[in-house]
Write an enzyme that holds these catalytic residues in place. Sequence first.
Site, short mmCIF file in Angstrom:
data_model
loop_
_atom_site.label_atom_id
_atom_site.label_comp_id
_atom_site.label_asym_id
_atom_site.label_seq_id
_atom_site.Cartn_x
_atom_site.Cartn_y
_atom_site.Cartn_z
N GLU A 135 16.94 -33.01 43.99
CA GLU A 135 17.25 -33.41 45.20
C GLU A 135 17.45 -34.91 45.43
O GLU A 135 18.01 -35.48 46.41
CB GLU A 135 16.35 -33.00 46.33
CG GLU A 135 15.21 -33.13 46.33
CD GLU A 135 14.11 -32.31 47.40
OE1 GLU A 135 14.62 -31.27 47.70
OE2 GLU A 135 13.02 -32.74 47.46
N SER A 136 16.89 -35.56 44.51
CA SER A 136 17.01 -37.21 44.53
C SER A 136 18.62 -37.44 44.10
O SER A 136 18.71 -38.68 44.18
CB SER A 136 15.95 -37.66 43.47
OG SER A 136 16.37 -37.18 42.19
#
Lengths: 267, 290
Positions: free
Chosen positions: A61-62
Amino acid sequence: MTAAMTAPMTEQPFTADEMMTVAAARLIDNGTVCFVGIGLPSAAANLARATHAPDAVLIYESGTVGAKPAVLPLSIGDSELAETADFVVSTAEIFRYWLQGGRITVGFLGAAQIDRFGNINTTVIGDYAQPRTRLPGAGGAPEIAGLAGEVFVIMRQSKRGFVDKVEFVTSAGHLTGGDWRERSGLPGRGPSTVITDLGVLEPHPESRELVLTHTHPGVALDDVVAATGWPLKVADDLSVTPAPTAGELRALRGLHERTAAARALAG
Amino acid sequence: MTEIVPLADAVSSLIHDGDTVAMEGFTHLIPHAAGHAVIRAGLKDLTAVRMTPDLIYDQLIGMGCVRKLVFSWGGNPGVGSLHRFRDAVEKGWPRPLEIEERSHADLANAYVAGASGLPFSVIRGYVGSDLPAHNPIIKFITCPFTGEKLAASPAICPDIAVIHAQQADRKGNVMLWGISGVQKEVALASKTVLVTVEEVVDELEPRPGAVHLPHWVVSAVSPAPGGARPSYALGYYKRDNTFYEAWDGIARSRETFTAWMERHVLGTEDFAGYERSVAAAAVAEGARQA
């Protein structure tokens, strides 16, 4: 690490955590586009990539898409992920175009607490306003659980973690069971497999209650029942998970050894 | 042209008690040096917005700077709890902490709405979750075209965004690369923008995929080499995972936390002094154990 388990004579001894990670890794097909949570999901996804699924696409999710870390990241955004990714996008983009846009086949989550319908609590134990224990919160999980094609959950099994009904639904699984998921309009199938250190659970096709489908080698059925906070139903065709192969163990231990060596070097 | 000013001066002139402050950086480029400057300045009653509060807000919360926290995931990544955040929520120490809790998708989109000049964001989210019941600003609306039920929440438009970047030039143009998180969105959503940088260069060399913020959207640039530690700056230094693990022990009790902050943050004048203080303590600890 838990103690080594009794394994059949022909195989190497392995730990319950190793069995859990190997069982989870086997579920990831080559070519799967997998939105990966940190910790146990990340270890399993990278084991899959190191063994039978070299073309699995790992998305964190980065914003790192197609990450190929040689060592396991501690955080969701370690430089190892950015430096090995096919490309990196903003946090808004990863959730808007890649998750909400319907391009994720598998969402792979960990959890503090899960219930019989696969609902996940990562928010609070106790009252929301006056919690006994404040947990980290939602992160990306509510939308990963809702929008990924299907969801795998990996967590160690205990009565505290596997409860009849979560005190707080952070991320809905099958909510109240039955056809809730279809009625909700969510595009994803929700939790399809829960992998633990004792076995594997899957939702019943109609009631969507989690049912035990596999025990891991050396685990007694009673032990799984005792580690579950609701009267656990067992599949008619309950089977034993095949033990880790020598190749799987070598790949997993190599991953952990490389990670430890890199950490010691950075020290 | 944007002013290039020392960090302490930028913080004292741009941030005020009671402001809504968003100090962003998704694991990467977390503006820790600026966080320390806020603590040294003794700012209070802040509404602190950040997707992942991380160590930077654990410190601000534990030092009593924050009245309200807007966030989406409050843990120590890969390690466990943020103990100061937990103590504030569970026990009200050192002061009660109001929380406004969202999901990552929602908070990222709320910054996009802010940057886009729109009053709210819309996502396909929170279906079946208990979060909307506890956070009344999350509403469900009906799509006027398809009839689908979607989640809406207000745009986030902070008084000030504080971010860290690799480089700025002498005019105050900013460039950052690697994991860009919501750096661009929070900067363009905020009324005021403070950027700390690894270095000020004569000329930025454009990189494919880099995020650029032109000097005319940047209020101030402050040099802060190493200023993202213990997070990291791609191309400059790696994430200090060992410190993230050590923080668990430092922050676990009120006493060890307070002593640590007094010694290394309040007891030093700037980030370089802080780093010398922490390094000296590590050497002393090593000698004691040897």
